[in-house]
Design an enzyme around this catalytic site. Structure first.
Site, PDB file in Angstrom:
ATOM      1  N   ARG A 139      11.486  -0.938  11.633  1.00 28.04           N
ATOM      2  CA  ARG A 139      10.185  -0.862  12.292  1.00 28.04           C
ATOM      3  C   ARG A 139      10.086  -1.915  13.383  1.00 28.04           C
ATOM      4  NH1 ARG A 139       5.168  -0.196   8.200  1.00 28.04           N
ATOM      5  NH2 ARG A 139       4.177  -1.112  10.028  1.00 28.04           N
ATOM      6  N   ARG A 178      -9.612   0.653   9.378  1.00 28.02           N
ATOM      7  CA  ARG A 178      -9.193  -0.728   9.635  1.00 28.02           C
ATOM      8  C   ARG A 178     -10.250  -1.503  10.418  1.00 28.02           C
ATOM      9  NH1 ARG A 178      -3.259   0.164   9.419  1.00 28.02           N
ATOM     10  NH2 ARG A 178      -2.123  -1.765   9.715  1.00 28.02           N
ATOM     11  N   ARG A 201      10.539  -9.128   4.691  1.00 22.80           N
ATOM     12  CA  ARG A 201      10.573  -7.772   5.230  1.00 22.80           C
ATOM     13  C   ARG A 201      11.145  -7.779   6.655  1.00 22.80           C
ATOM     14  NH1 ARG A 201       5.192  -4.111   4.860  1.00 22.80           N
ATOM     15  NH2 ARG A 201       4.968  -3.839   7.081  1.00 22.80           N
ATOM     16  N   LYS A 217       0.832  -1.221   0.000  1.00 19.33           N
ATOM     17  CA  LYS A 217       0.000   0.000   0.000  1.00 19.33           C
ATOM     18  C   LYS A 217       0.862   1.265   0.000  1.00 19.33           C
ATOM     19  CE  LYS A 217      -2.285  -0.832   3.845  1.00 19.33           C
ATOM     20  NZ  LYS A 217      -1.832  -2.160   4.296  1.00 19.33           N
ATOM     21  N   ARG A 232      -0.609  -9.520  12.916  1.00 16.32           N
ATOM     22  CA  ARG A 232      -1.255  -8.429  12.189  1.00 16.32           C
ATOM     23  C   ARG A 232      -2.157  -8.974  11.079  1.00 16.32           C
ATOM     24  NH1 ARG A 232       2.879  -4.305  10.231  1.00 16.32           N
ATOM     25  NH2 ARG A 232       0.984  -3.134   9.864  1.00 16.32           N
TER      26      ARG A 232
HETATM   27  P1  AMP Z   1       0.676   0.373   9.353  1.00 20.62           P
HETATM   28  O1  AMP Z   1       1.873   1.213   9.178  1.00 20.62           O
HETATM   29  O2  AMP Z   1      -0.531   0.936   8.642  1.00 20.62           O
HETATM   30  O3  AMP Z   1       0.907  -1.042   9.025  1.00 20.62           O
HETATM   31  O4  AMP Z   1       0.286   0.429  10.908  1.00 20.62           O
HETATM   32  C1  AMP Z   1       1.177   0.028  11.940  1.00 20.62           C
HETATM   33  C2  AMP Z   1       0.410  -0.219  13.229  1.00 20.62           C
HETATM   34  O5  AMP Z   1      -0.226   0.991  13.662  1.00 20.62           O
HETATM   35  C3  AMP Z   1      -0.738  -1.227  13.135  1.00 20.62           C
HETATM   36  O6  AMP Z   1      -0.298  -2.555  13.304  1.00 20.62           O
HETATM   37  C4  AMP Z   1      -1.630  -0.778  14.291  1.00 20.62           C
HETATM   38  O7  AMP Z   1      -1.114  -1.185  15.535  1.00 20.62           O
HETATM   39  C5  AMP Z   1      -1.513   0.734  14.196  1.00 20.62           C
HETATM   40  N1  AMP Z   1      -2.528   1.321  13.286  1.00 20.62           N
HETATM   41  C6  AMP Z   1      -2.299   1.966  12.103  1.00 20.62           C
HETATM   42  N2  AMP Z   1      -3.439   2.357  11.546  1.00 20.62           N
HETATM   43  C7  AMP Z   1      -4.434   1.961  12.375  1.00 20.62           C
HETATM   44  C8  AMP Z   1      -5.858   2.049  12.336  1.00 20.62           C
HETATM   45  N3  AMP Z   1      -6.475   2.636  11.302  1.00 20.62           N
HETATM   46  N4  AMP Z   1      -6.554   1.519  13.357  1.00 20.62           N
HETATM   47  C9  AMP Z   1      -5.933   0.935  14.419  1.00 20.62           C
HETATM   48  N5  AMP Z   1      -4.607   0.800  14.510  1.00 20.62           N
HETATM   49  C10 AMP Z   1      -3.844   1.311  13.499  1.00 20.62           C
END
Ligand code: AMP
Length: 188
Positions: free
Chosen positions: A135, A88, A127, A13, A146
């Site tokens: 990260r 999400r 990754r 994404k 996840r």
């Molecule tokens: P991402 O970079 O989008 O993969 O997000 C990393 C982490 O941030 C996720 O595993 C969640 O813990 C948190 N996170 C990001 N976006 C959301 C969301 N829209 N709702 C809840 N948690 C989020």
């Protein structure tokens, strides 16, 4: 043009969002990036989010929605935005619609980057190996959690947009350029 890029962790994404923001002169809104910034700055929100993110679980809808509410009214969003990693949960999708209603704007399309689960696990393991320091949530156990969370909490969001006739899917198993081309075909 206001878009949602949808897909599991590791679907690409972020990479696709980057291509689109340059082509269409719109901004990327990544709730994950926003949370990581809060973690870096060691704000109260960041401290609370860090514990949740480290487990690969979801930060509460209230926190996420309040972040989005503040972000989406900024002037740089006027020309359009791509939501990356948000909504999400079904509740986030419903709350987003309420926010957008008040602002009298719409989501034009939701693009799902579809990736088969086996390939996804291979990608996330790769990754995890590549980005040990990048990260905190990029280790394979957390990434697996996840995906579990994605299937349970996030997949229902797809149905929501499907019912609104806004959902389009691309095959995320193709390479970056091909996926990007497929997305642009949908957008045009
Ligand atoms: P991402 O970079 O989008 O993969 O997000 C990393 C982490 O941030 C996720 O595993 C969640 O813990 C948190 N996170 C990001 N976006 C959301 C969301 N829209 N709702 C809840 N948690 C989020």
């Amino acid at each position: 043009m206001n878009l949602i890029l949808f897909g599991p962790p590791g679907a690409g994404k972020g990479t696709q969002a980057e291509i689109l923001i340059n082509k269409y002169n719109i901004v990327q809104i990544s709730t994950g990036d926003m949370l990581r910034e809060e973690v870096k700055l060691e704000t109260d929100l960041g401290k609370a989010a860090k514990i949740i993110m480290e487990k690969g679980n979801l930060v509460s809808d209230e926190i996420i929605i309040s972040m989005i509410e503040k972000r989406i009214i900024k002037p740089d969003c006027k020309n359009g935005f791509i939501l990356d990693g948000f909504p999400r949960t079904l509740q986030q999708a419903i709350d987003l619609d309420n926010i957008l209603d008040k602002l009298k704007i719409n989501i034009d399309m939701v693009i799902e980057i579809h990736v088969n689960e086996d390939i996804l696990l291979k990608r996330i393991n790769k990754r995890a190996l590549e980005s040990k320091t990048k990260r905190d949530d990029d280790n394979s156990e957390i990434l697996k959690n996840r995906i579990v969370v994605y299937k349970k909490d996030t997949m229902p969001v797809l149905e929501y947009y499907k019912n609104l006739n806004k959902l389009y899917s691309v095959d995320g198993m193709k390479n970056v350029e091909e996926v990007s081309k497929d997305i642009q075909n949908i957008l045009s």
